[in-house]
Design a protein around this motif. Structure first.
Motif, PDB file in Angstrom:
ATOM      1  N   GLY A  43      -5.972 -32.438  -8.345  1.00  0.00           N
ATOM      2  CA  GLY A  43      -6.939 -32.891  -9.346  1.00  0.00           C
ATOM      3  C   GLY A  43      -6.302 -33.879 -10.211  1.00  0.00           C
ATOM      4  O   GLY A  43      -6.588 -34.803 -10.556  1.00  0.00           O
ATOM      5  N   ARG A  44      -4.975 -33.385 -10.493  1.00  0.00           N
ATOM      6  CA  ARG A  44      -4.065 -34.613 -11.339  1.00  0.00           C
ATOM      7  C   ARG A  44      -3.673 -35.872 -10.764  1.00  0.00           C
ATOM      8  O   ARG A  44      -3.282 -36.753 -11.430  1.00  0.00           O
ATOM      9  CB  ARG A  44      -2.793 -33.939 -11.731  1.00  0.00           C
ATOM     10  N   CYS A  45      -3.979 -35.995  -9.292  1.00  0.00           N
ATOM     11  CA  CYS A  45      -3.721 -37.472  -8.601  1.00  0.00           C
ATOM     12  C   CYS A  45      -5.065 -37.878  -8.345  1.00  0.00           C
ATOM     13  O   CYS A  45      -5.301 -38.735  -7.664  1.00  0.00           O
ATOM     14  CB  CYS A  45      -2.897 -37.077  -7.450  1.00  0.00           C
ATOM     15  N   ASP A  46      -6.126 -37.328  -9.038  1.00  0.00           N
ATOM     16  CA  ASP A  46      -7.417 -37.997  -8.958  1.00  0.00           C
ATOM     17  C   ASP A  46      -8.071 -37.763  -7.568  1.00  0.00           C
ATOM     18  O   ASP A  46      -8.619 -38.759  -7.107  1.00  0.00           O
ATOM     19  CB  ASP A  46      -7.629 -39.184  -9.671  1.00  0.00           C
ATOM     20  N   VAL A  47      -7.833 -36.874  -6.726  1.00  0.00           N
ATOM     21  CA  VAL A  47      -8.391 -36.380  -5.428  1.00  0.00           C
ATOM     22  C   VAL A  47      -9.350 -35.401  -5.356  1.00  0.00           C
ATOM     23  O   VAL A  47      -8.992 -34.642  -5.835  1.00  0.00           O
ATOM     24  CB  VAL A  47      -6.998 -36.299  -4.407  1.00  0.00           C
ATOM     25  N   PHE A  48     -10.550 -35.938  -5.114  1.00  0.00           N
ATOM     26  CA  PHE A  48     -11.662 -34.952  -5.259  1.00  0.00           C
ATOM     27  C   PHE A  48     -11.628 -34.115  -3.991  1.00  0.00           C
ATOM     28  O   PHE A  48     -11.870 -34.656  -2.803  1.00  0.00           O
ATOM     29  CB  PHE A  48     -13.038 -35.772  -5.550  1.00  0.00           C
TER      30      PHE A  48
END
Length: 338
Positions: A114-119
């Motif tokens: 989530g912190r790498c903006d991967v959904f």
């Protein structure tokens, strides 16, 4: 399988280990030693993924049957592959399930994902919902991967999401509001557009300055721009009691037009004195929606929902080491200290 007399709840580490031994949770290869957490199991990518032109739910078909309607090309993950920002993929997982009646499951992205903006979202055959696995399900499970800001490199064995197994209808014990902290010198980070690729198995291997813009205190306010991705921190400490687990609600329109926290699981012991982690903050992964939104210090941006465990886990969160126990404002484990 030995269960405590507790009626309904989330299964702890030792019971999850029993499920693996008994073939309730299956895997194409032996589980890693740290794969089972205090109240969840990390899931690992298999050898194949597919670029698809649209997300989907299988509903009355299997995931693979429905895949044929949207597939563009297949990818070999054995040597690693890049999942490009703005694209959607389906990947097989090494783990599969053979749940007996009375047991169901729910998945969520791992914190680092989530912190790498991967959904990411879990898919199971004949399902009408993402992430939830129905009681008694037997079959393979898959993960939908949709990088939002950064393209990412992943391979067979990469862990993007995690699974909780639940017994019965688990009650919601209570909720707690989570406000944002905008008073320190450094209040957060905003993702840079057009950055490089993040290797999701390379811990401490990326320069944060190439991927993030630091945000500094401005009268206790922060203007969120539509479509941008932010890492912020909770105003107060988050404490998850040892007989409970929590999930942060991913979308709550009543607190603002933005999404908070892709990775919603908090394991028992997070932020507790017993686990030597008093004062741990919740890291908030925030994406603003259609309109600019002005956040103020202490404003509620998310809510935690707490659920019971059927037994105390034999280990608490962080007791075998964690990148996030005792955290304040913190980027994912992939980045070197600023």
């Amino acid at each position: 399988m030995t269960l405590t007399p507790a009626a309904h709840g989330i299964l702890p580490l030792q019971t999850l280990s029993e499920l693996v031994d008994q073939g309730v949770v299956l895997s194409a290869s032996a589980l890693d030693g740290d794969q089972i957490q205090p109240a969840s199991i990390d899931l690992r990518l298999g050898t194949r993924a597919w670029r698809v032109r649209a997300s989907y739910l299988p509903r009355k078909r299997t995931v693979m049957e429905r895949l044929s309607d949207v597939v563009m090309h297949e990818m070999d993950l054995s040597k690693g592959a890049v999942f490009e920002a703005g694209c959607v993929y389906i990947a097989e997982l090494q783990e599969s399930l053979n749940l007996p009646q009375g047991l169901s499951a729910r998945a969520n992205p791992k914190s680092s994902t989530g912190r790498c903006d991967v959904f990411v979202r879990l898919l199971s055959d004949y399902s009408d919902a993402f992430d939830d696995v129905r009681e008694g399900y037997s079959g393979p499970i898959y993960v939908e991967i949709a990088p939002q800001t950064f393209s990412v490199l992943a391979r067979t064995g990469t862990r993007l999401n995690q699974l909780r197994v639940k017994r019965g209808t688990v009650p919601k014990l209570y909720t707690s509001d989570c406000g944002v902290d905008l008073t320190g010198d450094l209040v957060g980070y905003r993702a840079r557009r057009h950055a490089g690729v993040i290797d999701l198995d390379n811990v401490d291997g990326h320069d944060p300055r190439d991927f993030w813009e630091p945000l500094y205190q401005n009268k206790g306010q922060l203007l969120l721009d539509p479509g941008e991705f932010y890492i912020l921190a909770s105003k107060t400490a988050v404490v998850i009691p040892v007989m409970e687990a929590a999930e942060m609600l991913p979308i709550d329109p009543s607190v603002g037009e933005f999404r908070v926290h892709y990775a919603g699981f908090f394991d028992p012991g997070f932020g507790t004195e017993e686990a030597q982690a008093a004062g741990s903050r919740g890291v908030l992964e925030v994406r603003c929606h259609e309109t600019p939104f002005l956040l103020e210090d202490e404003q509620t941006v998310a809510r935690l929902v707490y659920e019971p465990l059927i037994a105390r886990p034999v280990e608490l969160y962080g007791q075998r080491g964690s990148h996030y126990q005792g955290q304040g404002l913190k980027l994912s484990k992939h980045f070197k200290p600023w």
